[in-house]
Enzyme design. Structure first.
Site, mmCIF file in Angstrom:
data_model
loop_
_atom_site.group_PDB
_atom_site.id
_atom_site.type_symbol
_atom_site.label_atom_id
_atom_site.label_comp_id
_atom_site.label_asym_id
_atom_site.label_seq_id
_atom_site.Cartn_x
_atom_site.Cartn_y
_atom_site.Cartn_z
ATOM 1 N N ASN A 202 0.853 -1.195 0.000
ATOM 2 C CA ASN A 202 0.000 0.000 0.000
ATOM 3 C C ASN A 202 0.888 1.243 0.000
ATOM 4 O OD1 ASN A 202 0.425 0.918 2.878
ATOM 5 N ND2 ASN A 202 -0.343 -1.165 3.229
ATOM 6 N N LYS A 282 9.219 -16.798 -10.025
ATOM 7 C CA LYS A 282 8.340 -15.799 -10.650
ATOM 8 C C LYS A 282 7.231 -16.533 -11.397
ATOM 9 C CE LYS A 282 8.532 -11.997 -13.964
ATOM 10 N NZ LYS A 282 8.292 -12.486 -15.295
ATOM 11 N N LYS A 332 -13.946 0.639 16.927
ATOM 12 C CA LYS A 332 -12.635 -0.021 16.928
ATOM 13 C C LYS A 332 -11.950 0.112 18.283
ATOM 14 C CE LYS A 332 -11.523 0.112 12.190
ATOM 15 N NZ LYS A 332 -10.945 0.826 11.070
ATOM 16 N N LYS A 336 -11.057 -3.366 20.126
ATOM 17 C CA LYS A 336 -9.644 -3.768 20.234
ATOM 18 C C LYS A 336 -9.030 -3.409 21.593
ATOM 19 C CE LYS A 336 -8.941 -3.609 15.223
ATOM 20 N NZ LYS A 336 -7.989 -3.448 14.128
HETATM 21 N N1 CTP Z 1 -3.666 -2.966 12.471
HETATM 22 C C1 CTP Z 1 -2.846 -3.946 12.972
HETATM 23 N N2 CTP Z 1 -2.827 -5.182 12.428
HETATM 24 C C2 CTP Z 1 -3.606 -5.478 11.362
HETATM 25 C C3 CTP Z 1 -4.432 -4.493 10.824
HETATM 26 C C4 CTP Z 1 -4.442 -3.243 11.415
HETATM 27 O O1 CTP Z 1 -2.133 -3.684 13.935
HETATM 28 N N3 CTP Z 1 -3.544 -6.691 10.839
HETATM 29 C C5 CTP Z 1 -3.714 -1.659 13.132
HETATM 30 C C6 CTP Z 1 -3.184 -0.497 12.352
HETATM 31 O O2 CTP Z 1 -1.819 -0.278 12.601
HETATM 32 C C7 CTP Z 1 -4.045 0.631 12.866
HETATM 33 C C8 CTP Z 1 -5.368 -0.030 13.113
HETATM 34 O O3 CTP Z 1 -5.071 -1.385 13.358
HETATM 35 O O4 CTP Z 1 -3.566 1.129 14.093
HETATM 36 C C9 CTP Z 1 -6.308 0.029 11.965
HETATM 37 O O5 CTP Z 1 -7.404 -0.761 12.295
HETATM 38 P P1 CTP Z 1 -8.145 -1.646 11.220
HETATM 39 O O6 CTP Z 1 -9.336 -2.238 11.898
HETATM 40 O O7 CTP Z 1 -7.269 -2.558 10.497
HETATM 41 O O8 CTP Z 1 -8.540 -0.556 10.243
HETATM 42 P P2 CTP Z 1 -8.910 -0.830 8.826
HETATM 43 O O9 CTP Z 1 -7.836 -1.546 8.075
HETATM 44 O O10 CTP Z 1 -9.328 0.482 8.306
HETATM 45 O O11 CTP Z 1 -10.099 -1.830 9.118
HETATM 46 P P3 CTP Z 1 -11.451 -1.997 8.363
HETATM 47 O O12 CTP Z 1 -11.050 -2.469 7.036
HETATM 48 O O13 CTP Z 1 -12.118 -3.024 9.210
HETATM 49 O O14 CTP Z 1 -12.107 -0.661 8.434
#
Ligand code: CTP
Length: 390
Positions: A202, A282, A332, A336
């Site tokens: 990303n 690959k 969230k 969490k």
């Molecule tokens: N995060 C993490 N481990 C993951 C995914 C996310 O530690 N596997 C952390 C990120 O660093 C950030 C937060 O979680 O602090 C983001 O939350 P998340 O629920 O993953 O947000 P989104 O990706 O936006 O989730 P969603 O797609 O459910 O909205």
């Protein structure tokens, strides 16, 4: 911080541009003020180029009150090198040129001096008395060091190295509020391998996480920075960087250090899914129109730390939302087991991935709500640290 660097006429003046560079790298704004003799050793053009500001060296050149406006502008005055002459002038209250006038006008604000001179001059009772006088007024001395001097002899008189002077500036400017604490920060993207040359990633640059690590270290904390792939570097003795590639590697590193930490701020943009299989070569086109890639879920690092969290530990997550921002962030936070969640809205221009600025809302478990204007990521980092550690 806004720092005026005063340079006087010693051979070590040739190191002043390097000191300007280090101070600017540490996030300070620097303007230089030099004596006429200093300009025999280092040029005006060099100092103006490295500082990015006009040099102040002539009391009468641009109106007679430049020393007053520079005194008002500066929050700290560093004199490097400081000759026996300037030390004597300040101790004696003499103001007969641009720098000595500025020094006398600079009362009530921190002053650091890095003396440099011949060892016999340094040992002279007059110099030692003057240094003691300046110290009794709160002026800090860095060095001089023992070593080979420009005049060919060895002894105490060498100017401290620019790194040591910059470190003294850092010590004087840091509040050290978080001394003795250890914090974990995650930063950057994760790469999830598809085959030996491709990955799912990303656009996260890691800038926010690196700014957070630096802000914590500046306050005196030891920082464990676990970063996904990024070109960013950090050069701070209190920041230990662990570079990882995938979400699973980040998970392993973060869960290992978290039990030893006072808190964690998880700003990494972790991939929620990874390819179910990673080819060790690959992958070739398979001849058909489409291709199916099976993805499986990655471990949620933030949620795991939430379940590991002990009494007294602080856990901070980030949320990047496009709609129902606050409600989603709040959900969230609870799900969490976080203490704070930093909400980035993709609707805000200048906020989010890749850019140098950010605009956030910091929501606390206690219902607190702290909304920032659009600021540099360094400033946002300072605000986050102040909120979650107070
Ligand atoms: N995060 C993490 N481990 C993951 C995914 C996310 O530690 N596997 C952390 C990120 O660093 C950030 C937060 O979680 O602090 C983001 O939350 P998340 O629920 O993953 O947000 P989104 O990706 O936006 O989730 P969603 O797609 O459910 O909205």
């Amino acid at each position: 911080m806004r720092i005026v660097l005063g340079i006087t006429g010693g051979i070590a003046a040739y190191k002043a541009p390097e000191l300007v560079r280090l101070l600017k790298k540490a996030g300070h704004e620097v303007r230089c003020a030099a004596t006429e003799h200093a300009l025999e050793f280092v040029t005006r053009v060099t100092l103006e180029t490295v500082s990015g500001a006009p040099l102040y060296s002539d009391l009468f050149a641009s109106g007679r009150t430049e020393h007053i406006s520079l005194k008002d502008w500066g929050e700290m005055l560093v004199v490097a090198p400081a000759t026996a002459n300037i030390i004597g002038k300040v101790a004696g209250g003499i103001a007969d040129d641009a720098l000595s006038t500025l020094l006398l006008a600079f009362s009530g604000k921190p002053v650091i001096m890095a003396p440099a001179m011949n060892c016999e001059m340094w040992a002279h009772p007059a110099v030692q008395r003057n240094v003691a006088t300046l110290k009794s007024w709160g002026i800090r001395m860095v060095g001089p060091e023992e070593g080979e001097l420009a005049c060919g002899v060895s002894g105490v008189g060498r100017m401290a190295e620019p790194e040591a002077i910059a470190a003294a500036v850092c010590t004087a400017t840091c509040s050290r509020r978080l001394q003795g604490q250890r914090w974990l920060v995650t930063a950057g993207p994760t790469y999830e391998r598809i085959d030996s040359v491709r990955f799912i990633g990303n656009y996260s640059s890691g800038k926010m996480g690196f700014a957070l690590a630096e802000a914590l270290a500046k306050e005196g904390a030891e920082v464990e920075l676990v970063s996904g792939p990024t070109a960013l570097k950090i050069d701070h003795p209190q920041v230990k960087v662990t570079r990882v590639e995938s979400a699973r590697e980040m998970y392993a590193a973060a869960t290992e250090v978290f039990p030893r930490c006072n808190g964690a701020i998880l700003s990494a943009a972790v991939a929620d899914y990874r390819p179910a299989e990673c080819a060790d070569h690959k992958l070739k086109k398979n001849g058909s129109e489409g291709m199916h890639l099976e993805l499986v879920q990655n471990p949620d690092i933030l949620a795991t730390l939430g379940s590991m969290k002990q009494e007294g530990q602080t856990l901070v997550g980030f949320a990047l939302e496009t709609d129902n921002e606050e409600a989603n962030a709040q959900r969230k936070l609870e799900k969490k087991n976080l203490d704070y969640i930093v909400l980035n809205s993709l609707r805000d221009k200048g906020a989010g991935f890749g850019v140098d600025t950010n605009k956030v809302t910091i929501i606390g478990r206690d219902g607190s709500h702290n909304e920032s204007p659009l600021m540099s990521k360094q400033e946002v980092a300072g605000l986050i640290i102040n909120t979650v550690t107070s």
